[in-house]
Design a protein around this motif. Structure first.
Motif, mmCIF file in Angstrom:
data_model
loop_
_atom_site.group_PDB
_atom_site.id
_atom_site.type_symbol
_atom_site.label_atom_id
_atom_site.label_comp_id
_atom_site.label_asym_id
_atom_site.label_seq_id
_atom_site.Cartn_x
_atom_site.Cartn_y
_atom_site.Cartn_z
ATOM 1 N N PRO A 372 28.547 -42.708 25.839
ATOM 2 C CA PRO A 372 29.177 -43.705 26.341
ATOM 3 C C PRO A 372 28.212 -45.165 26.018
ATOM 4 N N VAL A 373 28.303 -45.678 24.969
ATOM 5 C CA VAL A 373 27.724 -46.801 24.529
ATOM 6 C C VAL A 373 28.131 -48.270 25.109
ATOM 7 N N VAL A 374 27.421 -49.000 25.554
ATOM 8 C CA VAL A 374 27.702 -50.210 26.170
ATOM 9 C C VAL A 374 27.976 -51.410 25.261
ATOM 10 N N ALA A 375 29.191 -51.617 24.953
ATOM 11 C CA ALA A 375 29.637 -52.763 23.823
ATOM 12 C C ALA A 375 29.423 -54.332 24.549
ATOM 13 N N GLU A 376 29.636 -54.068 25.919
ATOM 14 C CA GLU A 376 29.724 -55.546 26.478
ATOM 15 C C GLU A 376 28.636 -55.384 27.584
ATOM 16 N N THR A 377 28.088 -56.871 27.753
ATOM 17 C CA THR A 377 26.863 -57.030 29.007
ATOM 18 C C THR A 377 27.667 -56.463 30.241
ATOM 19 N N ARG A 378 26.912 -55.473 30.831
ATOM 20 C CA ARG A 378 27.337 -54.793 31.996
ATOM 21 C C ARG A 378 26.247 -55.085 33.215
ATOM 22 N N GLU A 379 27.060 -55.848 34.327
ATOM 23 C CA GLU A 379 26.203 -55.964 35.614
ATOM 24 C C GLU A 379 26.250 -54.792 36.219
ATOM 25 N N THR A 380 25.287 -54.200 36.621
ATOM 26 C CA THR A 380 25.135 -53.138 37.617
ATOM 27 C C THR A 380 23.780 -52.472 37.927
ATOM 28 N N ALA A 381 23.743 -52.339 39.449
ATOM 29 C CA ALA A 381 22.594 -51.999 39.963
ATOM 30 C C ALA A 381 21.769 -50.628 39.195
ATOM 31 N N LEU A 382 20.410 -50.849 38.792
ATOM 32 C CA LEU A 382 20.036 -50.009 38.202
ATOM 33 C C LEU A 382 18.821 -49.239 38.893
ATOM 34 N N GLU A 383 18.659 -48.048 39.413
ATOM 35 C CA GLU A 383 17.613 -47.376 40.016
ATOM 36 C C GLU A 383 16.502 -46.877 39.045
ATOM 37 N N VAL A 384 17.220 -46.038 38.459
ATOM 38 C CA VAL A 384 16.301 -45.075 37.463
ATOM 39 C C VAL A 384 17.008 -45.373 36.115
ATOM 40 N N ALA A 385 15.995 -45.585 35.038
ATOM 41 C CA ALA A 385 16.801 -45.683 33.756
ATOM 42 C C ALA A 385 15.322 -45.292 32.667
ATOM 43 N N VAL A 386 15.752 -44.802 31.567
ATOM 44 C CA VAL A 386 14.784 -44.265 30.492
ATOM 45 C C VAL A 386 14.812 -45.079 29.438
ATOM 46 N N THR A 387 13.691 -45.061 28.426
ATOM 47 C CA THR A 387 13.884 -45.776 27.165
ATOM 48 C C THR A 387 13.143 -44.623 26.192
ATOM 49 N N THR A 388 13.807 -44.439 24.980
ATOM 50 C CA THR A 388 13.298 -43.400 24.079
ATOM 51 C C THR A 388 12.946 -44.114 22.803
ATOM 52 N N SER A 389 12.028 -43.423 22.082
ATOM 53 C CA SER A 389 11.550 -43.878 20.821
ATOM 54 C C SER A 389 11.034 -42.765 19.967
ATOM 55 N N ALA A 390 11.472 -42.605 18.605
ATOM 56 C CA ALA A 390 11.289 -41.525 17.708
ATOM 57 C C ALA A 390 10.355 -42.152 16.539
ATOM 58 N N GLY A 391 9.500 -41.598 15.878
ATOM 59 C CA GLY A 391 8.745 -42.022 14.593
ATOM 60 C C GLY A 391 8.769 -41.190 13.573
ATOM 61 N N PHE A 392 8.437 -41.556 12.212
ATOM 62 C CA PHE A 392 8.266 -40.899 11.255
ATOM 63 C C PHE A 392 7.098 -39.744 11.360
ATOM 64 N N GLY A 393 6.885 -38.786 10.916
ATOM 65 C CA GLY A 393 5.926 -37.811 11.359
ATOM 66 C C GLY A 393 6.557 -37.065 12.239
ATOM 67 N N GLY A 394 7.656 -36.947 13.213
ATOM 68 C CA GLY A 394 8.295 -36.106 14.138
ATOM 69 C C GLY A 394 7.410 -36.480 15.483
ATOM 70 N N THR A 395 7.330 -37.791 15.795
ATOM 71 C CA THR A 395 6.775 -38.167 16.920
ATOM 72 C C THR A 395 7.985 -38.852 17.804
#
Lengths: 404, 81
Positions: A372-395
């Motif tokens: 479920p991709v957010v296409a419009e700005t959404r106002e909503t309370a956020l208690e827990v959220a995550v952020t992800t990253s991936a890089g060349f080298g398989g990291t």
């Protein structure tokens, strides 16, 4: 005793704006900074992709008093400007008694670092200052010198996961008692013939040259590659008790970190995004949270056909119900080693303001990215959220942020 | 490229050179992903870039993904040169 870590300051210098406020405002509006390359002549460089997210010629209108152009590569200038903003935002004053230099860490990543500076210098006898404008750890070095940070000082070089890893390292500094405060994040300024050309040769970049503003479109069915960007994101992380003692108001807490390796391929993610999924699992375990507790994913989502599909697979197999997903790269492109840090700064702000910024250019759902991709700005309370990253080298890197 | 034979010769040279195999180690039925070519995605992109630079035929990603054998690539290139 493991200490809680909170975010008390953020600084952003991005193609959307030279401050966190400006970047946030533009991001919320859903605009994109992608445009035709002006920094060099794409014809002369023989690159197929002619699109980038550039910052203006003078990238450091804010924090410029700290910048020494002779001694700093552009990537370091951006980091110093973002750090100045983050430290001020955290409420530290010059000569602040709460600022104990030896208890203050610096952890600032870069992937390309001085690659454009190396490119410019190649073939001539280098100036005595050349090397300090190019080495990957000199963003951290210059920031520590500008703001008198004498604790741990380092720079992960883990490609596009580096900014996230720099923050994970800084969290460890505070948790283990090596520091009370950390200035952490990432930076890159890769818009040069070699910087763009190296991804162009791999066919990793969008070639939607006639519509540059529509080129970066994470998770969209019509995505055709990423858009290279420059920028820096810096966070002031602080032990919760330290922040409380001086009355600082946290944006968010950083409660979990995850780091994994794919051990699979130099550029391609492992099938099903299994390395990234395991990374998220590690971060959630570290935070003591079940996946069902997660309200929002600030995704890596670079807008490449394979990368986005693998990340979607990772999310679909980890979550019973995937929470709202956004990738800010639709608006501000991919800043490589800066990306994870910029996204962390934005996520801290998302939690503080209860707002999920949109994924610019998300128009047509892709069955290969069934999240479920957010296409419009959404106002909503956020208690827990995550952020992800991936890089060349398989990291891989993942962080769990929570309402403080 | 003056004629089809020249194009095929040049193409086989590119494959041999980029994938580090002898010219007689493969024929039109040889699959790129199998021995002895053992080509993975970056190898295929490198081949496509070399074909564009040296023969003047652009092979977009979507078409590249459909090419399985040396014969597939030969047909693709000779039809478009």
């Amino acid at each position: 005793m493991v200490r809680d870590v909170v975010v008390t300051g953020v600084g952003l210098v991005t193609p959307l704006g030279e401050t966190a406020d400006e970047t946030w405002r533009e991001l919320r509006s859903g605009v994109t900074a992608a445009d035709s390359i002006t920094r060099f002549d794409p014809d002369e460089a023989a690159v197929r992709s002619r699109i980038a997210c550039e910052i203006g010629d003078d990238p450091v209108a804010t924090g410029s008093e700290w910048v020494d152009e002779r001694a700093m590569g552009r990537y370091a200038e951006l980091a110093v400007a973002a750090a100045a903003e983050a430290i001020e935002d955290a409420g530290f004053e010059p000569d602040d008694p709460a600022w104990q230099s030896e208890r203050a860490a610096t952890s600032i990543a870069s992937a390309f670092a001085g690659l454009p500076e190396i490119e410019s210098a190649a073939g001539d006898r280098p100036s005595p200052r050349f090397l300090i404008t190019a080495l990957a750890n000199l963003a951290a070095g210059h920031v520590s010198m500008a703001f008198d940070l004498r604790g741990p000082n380092r720079s992960p070089a883990t490609a596009c996961a580096a900014g996230t890893h720099a923050i994970a390292d800084a969290v460890a500094d505070i948790r283990t008692g090596r520091a009370d405060v950390a200035v952490a994040g990432g930076t890159d300024a890769p818009i040069s013939p070699l910087g763009v050309g190296s991804f162009d040769a791999m066919r990793a970049l969008s070639t939607r040259n006639d519509e540059p503003e529509r080129a970066s479109r994470p998770f969209d069915a019509d995505r055709d590659g990423f858009v290279l960007a420059e920028g820096s994101g810096i966070l002031v992380l602080e032990a919760r008790d330290h922040a409380a003692e001086r009355g600082a108001k946290p944006y968010a807490a950083v409660t979990g970190t995850g780091l994994t390796g794919d051990a699979h391929h130099p550029t391609r993610p492992a099938e099903g995004g299994r390395g990234l999924r395991r990374c998220l699992e590690c971060a959630l375990t570290d935070a003591g949270r079940e996946s069902a507790a997660v309200d929002h994913v600030n995704a890596h989502g670079t807008s490449t056909p394979t990368g986005d599909a693998c990340e979607a697979d990772a999310l679909r197999t980890l979550f019973d119900t995937v929470p709202p997903v956004t990738s800010v790269k639709g608006s501000l492109g991919h800043t490589l080693g800066g990306a994870g840090a910029i996204e962390s700064a934005i996520l801290a702000r998302s939690i503080a303001e209860g707002t999920i910024p949109p994924t610019a250019n998300y128009e047509t759902p892709d069955p290969a990215c069934d999240v479920p991709v957010v296409a419009e700005t959404r106002e909503t309370a956020l208690e827990v959220a995550v952020t992800t990253s991936a890089g060349f080298g398989g990291t891989n890197g993942a962080l769990v942020f929570e309402h403080p | 490229m003056s004629n089809a034979t020249d194009v095929v010769n040049r193409l086989e040279e590119i494959i041999a050179d980029r994938l580090r195999v002898d010219r007689d180690a493969f024929d039109e039925t040889t699959e790129f992903e199998a021995e002895p070519l053992d080509a993975e995605s970056l190898d295929m992109v490198e081949l496509a870039e070399a074909i564009e630079a040296e023969i003047g035929v652009h092979v977009p990603d979507d078409d590249l993904a459909e090419i399985e054998t040396v014969g597939d690539l030969r047909t693709y290139v000779t039809e478009r040169v």
